[in-house]
Design an enzyme around this catalytic site. Structure first.
Site, mmCIF file in Angstrom:
data_model
loop_
_atom_site.group_PDB
_atom_site.id
_atom_site.type_symbol
_atom_site.label_atom_id
_atom_site.label_comp_id
_atom_site.label_asym_id
_atom_site.label_seq_id
_atom_site.Cartn_x
_atom_site.Cartn_y
_atom_site.Cartn_z
ATOM 1 C CG ASP A 103 -3.427 6.550 2.598
ATOM 2 O OD1 ASP A 103 -3.605 6.755 1.385
ATOM 3 O OD2 ASP A 103 -3.396 5.405 3.097
ATOM 4 C CG HIS A 135 -1.810 1.226 1.273
ATOM 5 N ND1 HIS A 135 -2.578 1.636 0.217
ATOM 6 C CD2 HIS A 135 -2.026 2.138 2.265
ATOM 7 C CE1 HIS A 135 -3.242 2.732 0.548
ATOM 8 N NE2 HIS A 135 -2.920 3.062 1.781
#
Length: 730
Positions: A400, A377
């Site tokens: 994020d 990720h």
């Protein structure tokens, strides 16, 4: 096609006197003459008083302002400077300036209804003692020309300002007309200690602010692949696109001097989940109405498309969100980098565990297993002081933009202090518990009664990588997020996190004397291969394992797409290697983006009942060639050729090819409806570099049957013709 949702308009009546200024694009017309008294016949002739003939913003790339402020690479005709650092403006009057009788000021305004008290209207006088907000002084006078130095505060609002020269006369204030050529951009300044984004390390500062050429890591922790990316933060239109994002998100102008508030707002605006932001996420494999995430090679096309109409761009996955967010942050002057966490957990309930359920024979029970671990990720780190937190929690912060969970009602994450995550201080904002879980979860295997039979405490957060400053190498920053597994410091951190409601489940499965490993492999798309199962018996006694091996085509999020293999061998150990053959026809036609195959072997030892497990992610590789030929000189034509050969036994349909390079070539793309088996395509485009020095051309090839084929080649503007080839993996 993404539909635009219209926001309901709510009146401000009863809440505030006027609307909150939240757009850098809207500004009131400043009157050219502001009388001190009632003048029924209009202003009298003002020819006897000081008048402005010309204003030179000194905004050319080779002039002093952009050179000293590290903004000479922006493809923008306006003046671009950084806060906390002096810049210069030259004014030509109708006669020499006389300080004893001539009064004037430079007025800087931003947003609608600028106000002195809010820092949106800033007058700067030539005498230093009169200046309260920004500094100002006379640097030089020569006949009618006066050069002033202006020093914006190191915490001033970041954005686009209008500038006027205001001259005081006995009848009122006379101003220059509104002129777009006199507008200027003020950015964050990581070179100045008083700025909250100051970064002392020069190599990291250069990499994380000025470098346009990115490398994003993906694949598996022991088989890392690289994806080149054009951040393009200096390309034409990108700075205005970044300001447009803040306007679209209605971030108040007065909050735009705080990097924490900007980063938090942008983490919501880069995705379109709940605010019509930049990118639409799509993990389905169906990209008919947009661009496949694996096809993008840079941020420029995405940001310009969004700024042009305000409609979300299709489509993105985590690395695209992170790369575009990185462009946004670097463009505004906030040091930022893309980070990849290999085996990243998505923890919904904060218990730091991911469960794989087995049946009574030790086989994975797919009907009951709901948790998954992302193979990797990507998120961002940005560097800033955290004045809202205790001392020591500044520095690198996780942000994020991938929409995973809501935070304060919106899909966003961070900024969360990396120092706080490492030390278990997850009580501090923003979203530290979620990031803590992404790197610290346990991987549990449970039997049919949900009893833990095996635990892996080091699988999640196995490796955290980012690009090394000043090179194309990797920087392992895992130690910034966590202490070594099993260390005393790690136990202390987990105890500290437990105080704030985040805890691991105490699990002590039986000690195993049989181990299993699946070695890594490099496999080209369309090739068959041997999958090895290496069993190790440390008991000194006979052991027999009834094993189950499943192979899946998986998304990089760990979610299975299609099963391609199932075998259930019984293996007598001494030790023993079992080889399973995987044929190309087993997986071709079933691949999804990333071209990942996921193999998991589980089994039960007959003699002891213990469970053995092993997993392996194999990323298939493809190849495309990019060649550059010509005389690489600024403003002279060059040629780039992209070649690809279809070595498969089937045709490739609707193949998209893209190529671009920062400062060298704007994004170009071409569609091939059909590439037959054994056919080679060759696409040549001309381009004209606008900037000398090193750069990189990046190309990608993408279709439904073949994702993530990409390559890059380095270029440098010099005086002789060259031809350079580059080959790349998927």
């Amino acid at each position: 096609m993404a539909t635009t949702r219209v926001r309901p308009q709510v009146s401000i009546r009863g809440r505030s006197v006027g609307p909150i200024a939240s757009s850098n694009a809207v500004g009131e017309e400043v009157p050219e003459f502001e009388p001190f008294m009632l003048l029924p016949r209009g202003p009298p002739p003002l020819t006897d008083y000081l008048d402005v003939w010309d204003v030179n913003m000194l905004k050319e790339p080779e002039e002093v302002n952009k050179q000293q402020h590290h903004t000479d690479r922006y493809a923008n005709e306006g003046l671009i400077v950084r806060r906390g650092q002096e810049f210069q403006i030259s004014i030509t009057f109708n006669r020499p300036h006389d300080p004893s009788k001539d009064q004037f000021a430079l007025e800087f305004v931003i947003g609608a209804t600028p106000q002195y008290s809010k820092g949106t209207y800033i007058p700067v006088f030539p005498s230093e003692e009169r200046n309260k907000l920004w500094g100002g002084r006379v640097l030089d006078t020569s006949d009618n020309v006066l050069t002033m130095g202006i020093l914006p505060r190191a915490d001033c609002i970041v954005g686009k300002y209008g500038m006027y020269v205001a001259v005081v006369t006995p009848y009122g204030i006379r101003r220059t007309k509104k002129d777009p050529s006199r507008e200027l951009y003020i950015l964050f300044n990581p070179w100045v200690k008083d700025d909250s984004v100051y970064l002392e390390d020069g190599a990291e500062r250069t990499e994380c602010v000025l470098n346009e050429l990115g490398i994003i890591y993906h694949g598996a922790y022991d088989d890392v692949s690289e994806r080149s990316w054009n951040y393009g933060q200096f390309e034409f239109g990108i700075l205005d696109a970044c300001l447009f994002i803040m306007d679209k998100g209605a971030l108040p102008i007065t909050n735009r001097g705080d990097p924490v508030k900007i980063a938090r707002k942008a983490s919501a605006m880069i995705n379109s989940k709940d605010d019509e932001g930049v990118l639409v996420g799509n993990w389905s494999g169906d990209y008919m109405y947009g661009v496949a995430p694996t096809s993008w090679t840079g941020s420029v096309e995405i940001l310009l498309s969004y700024a042009n109409g305000g409609d979300p761009v299709c489509y993105a996955q985590c690395w695209v969100y992170a790369a575009v967010f990185n462009t946004f942050l670097r463009c505004l002057g906030i040091p930022a980098r893309v980070v990849t966490n290999f085996f990243s957990a998505h923890d919904n309930d904060g218990n730091l565990k991911t469960d794989i359920l087995l049946d009574e024979n030790g086989k994975v029970d797919r009907s009951r297993t709901r948790d998954s671990i992302w193979n990797y990720h990507c998120w961002n780190e940005c560097y800033m002081a955290r004045l809202d937190l205790p001392e020591g929690f500044g520095g690198w912060q996780v942000v994020d933009a991938t929409p995973q969970e809501t935070s304060d009602g919106m899909y966003r994450c961070g900024p969360a202090s990396v120092y706080a995550i490492k030390h278990g201080m997850v009580c501090y904002p923003f979203d530290a518990p979620f990031v803590f879980a992404e790197v610290n979860s346990d991987f549990l295997y449970r039997d049919g009664t949900l009893t833990p039979v095996k635990v892996n405490t080091s699988h999640v957060g196995r490796l955290v990588l980012t690009k090394a400053p000043g090179s194309n190498g990797r920087s392992d920053i895992t130690s910034m997020y966590k202490f070594p597994e099993g260390s005393a410091e790690e136990r202390t951190v987990l105890e500290k996190a437990e105080e704030y409601g985040v805890r691991r489940q105490d699990v002590t499965p039986p000690v195993a004397d049989v181990a299993l490993d699946i070695p890594s492999l490099e496999v080209k798309v369309g090739a068959g291969f041997d999958l090895a199962l290496d069993f190790r018996n440390s008991s000194g006694q006979r052991r027999t394992v009834e094993a189950y091996t499943n192979g899946y085509v998986v998304y990089y999020t760990g979610v299975p797409s299609a099963e391609i293999l199932f075998q259930s061998p019984t293996v007598t150990l001494d030790p023993r290697r079992k080889v399973i053959k995987v044929r190309p026809e087993d997986y071709m036609g079933k691949l999804v983006e990333q071209a990942n195959l996921h193999f998991i072997t589980t089994g039960k030892v007959k003699e002891t009942g213990q469970i053995v497990t092993a997993m392996r992610v194999i990323t298939l590789e493809g190849e495309v060639i990019v060649m550059v030929a010509g005389t690489p000189r600024v403003s002279e034509e060059m040629l780039v050729t992209v070649q690809f050969t279809n070595d498969f036994k089937f045709s490739l349909e609707n193949v998209h090819v893209r190529v671009e390079g920062p400062g060298v070539m704007s994004p170009h793309n071409k569609l091939y409806r059909l590439i037959a088996p054994g056919t080679t395509i060759s696409w040549t485009e001309s381009f004209i570099p606008r900037r000398q020095g090193p750069s990189k051309l990046m190309a990608s090839l993408d279709c439904h049957a073949l994702r993530q084929v990409r390559t890059h080649t380095h270029t440098h503007t010099h005086t002789h013709t060259f031809c350079h080839k580059s080959r790349s993996r998927v």
